[in-house]
Design a protein around this motif. Structure first.
Motif, PDB file in Angstrom:
ATOM      1  N   THR A   9       0.914  -1.270  -0.146  1.00  0.00           N
ATOM      2  CA  THR A   9       0.036  -0.002   0.024  1.00  0.00           C
ATOM      3  C   THR A   9       0.756   1.425  -0.008  1.00  0.00           C
ATOM      4  O   THR A   9       0.509   2.367  -0.561  1.00  0.00           O
ATOM      5  CB  THR A   9      -0.935  -0.119   1.200  1.00  0.00           C
ATOM      6  OG1 THR A   9      -0.144   0.059   2.260  1.00  0.00           O
ATOM      7  CG2 THR A   9      -2.048  -0.982   1.208  1.00  0.00           C
ATOM      8  N   TYR A  51       0.636   4.152  -2.789  1.00  0.00           N
ATOM      9  CA  TYR A  51       0.121   5.205  -2.370  1.00  0.00           C
ATOM     10  C   TYR A  51       0.953   6.477  -3.149  1.00  0.00           C
ATOM     11  O   TYR A  51       0.736   7.409  -3.427  1.00  0.00           O
ATOM     12  CB  TYR A  51      -0.054   5.580  -0.932  1.00  0.00           C
ATOM     13  CG  TYR A  51      -0.549   6.578  -0.300  1.00  0.00           C
ATOM     14  CD1 TYR A  51      -1.990   7.012  -0.532  1.00  0.00           C
ATOM     15  CD2 TYR A  51       0.329   7.611   0.087  1.00  0.00           C
ATOM     16  CE1 TYR A  51      -2.331   8.493  -0.175  1.00  0.00           C
ATOM     17  CE2 TYR A  51      -0.180   9.168   0.629  1.00  0.00           C
ATOM     18  CZ  TYR A  51      -1.515   9.303   0.409  1.00  0.00           C
ATOM     19  OH  TYR A  51      -1.930  10.337   0.736  1.00  0.00           O
ATOM     20  N   GLU A 110      -4.271   5.981   2.037  1.00  0.00           N
ATOM     21  CA  GLU A 110      -5.815   5.296   1.511  1.00  0.00           C
ATOM     22  C   GLU A 110      -5.932   5.706   0.242  1.00  0.00           C
ATOM     23  O   GLU A 110      -6.328   4.939  -0.369  1.00  0.00           O
ATOM     24  CB  GLU A 110      -6.606   5.556   2.488  1.00  0.00           C
ATOM     25  CG  GLU A 110      -6.615   4.618   3.766  1.00  0.00           C
ATOM     26  CD  GLU A 110      -7.779   5.099   4.770  1.00  0.00           C
ATOM     27  OE1 GLU A 110      -8.960   5.061   4.355  1.00  0.00           O
ATOM     28  OE2 GLU A 110      -7.443   5.153   5.811  1.00  0.00           O
ATOM     29  N   SER A 111      -6.132   7.195   0.103  1.00  0.00           N
ATOM     30  CA  SER A 111      -6.941   7.550  -0.867  1.00  0.00           C
ATOM     31  C   SER A 111      -6.498   9.067  -1.290  1.00  0.00           C
ATOM     32  O   SER A 111      -5.947   9.723  -0.535  1.00  0.00           O
ATOM     33  CB  SER A 111      -8.564   7.526  -0.821  1.00  0.00           C
ATOM     34  OG  SER A 111      -8.823   8.669   0.187  1.00  0.00           O
ATOM     35  N   ARG A 151      -7.694  -0.193  -1.291  1.00  0.00           N
ATOM     36  CA  ARG A 151      -8.482  -1.144  -0.397  1.00  0.00           C
ATOM     37  C   ARG A 151      -7.818  -2.526  -0.467  1.00  0.00           C
ATOM     38  O   ARG A 151      -7.381  -3.272  -1.333  1.00  0.00           O
ATOM     39  CB  ARG A 151     -10.078  -1.490  -1.141  1.00  0.00           C
ATOM     40  CG  ARG A 151     -10.843  -2.434  -0.290  1.00  0.00           C
ATOM     41  CD  ARG A 151     -12.381  -2.589  -0.824  1.00  0.00           C
ATOM     42  NE  ARG A 151     -13.090  -1.418  -1.003  1.00  0.00           N
ATOM     43  CZ  ARG A 151     -13.920  -1.011  -1.861  1.00  0.00           C
ATOM     44  NH1 ARG A 151     -14.083  -2.178  -2.808  1.00  0.00           N
ATOM     45  NH2 ARG A 151     -14.450   0.091  -2.004  1.00  0.00           N
TER      46      ARG A 151
END
Length: 126
Positions: free
Chosen positions: A16, A20, A64-65, A85
């Motif tokens: 992740t 990111y 995350e986003s 996710r």
């Protein structure tokens, strides 16, 4: 013409933190999303084959986003969002893309994202 919201999910075999970085940094975005990216504050200028477009980063959740809004869509509720996710059981990492396009352009827009994610996978080696 009104735009329609659509969502795509892509499995990405990476951590992740790497994903990111690819979603939020100029160097990361230049690897797969655009030929070059310049950032000034929250304004990201994307360059492709002699053309350029500017988007504002309007929302970010660290790790995350990230959500961008194109300059042309300012004042509208249109954006594109990249969301990481992780499946709690399998630990597989998915990248969820949310975007908007005019109804007769959705297939082309999805194809652009599929090509971009293919470049992303190549750049991170998965």
């Amino acid at each position: 013409m009104e735009k329609v919201k659509y969502e795509l999910e892509f499995m990405v075999n990476t951590s992740t933190s790497i994903l990111y970085k690819c979603m939020t940094t100029p160097s990361g975005l230049s690897e797969w999303f655009a030929d070059n990216v310049n950032v000034k504050g929250d304004d990201y200028t994307f360059f492709w084959d002699g053309s350029e477009e500017t988007a504002k980063m309007i929302k970010k959740k660290k790790g995350e986003s990230v959500r961008f809004q194109w300059e042309d869509d300012e004042g509208e509720d249109y954006y594109f969002e990249l969301l990481i996710r992780v499946d709690p059981m399998t630990k597989q990492v998915a990248l969820i893309v949310t975007d908007f396009a005019e109804e007769d352009e959705i297939d082309d827009a999805k194809l652009l994202w599929e090509n971009a994610i293919s470049s992303l996978r190549q750049s991170i080696g998965c």
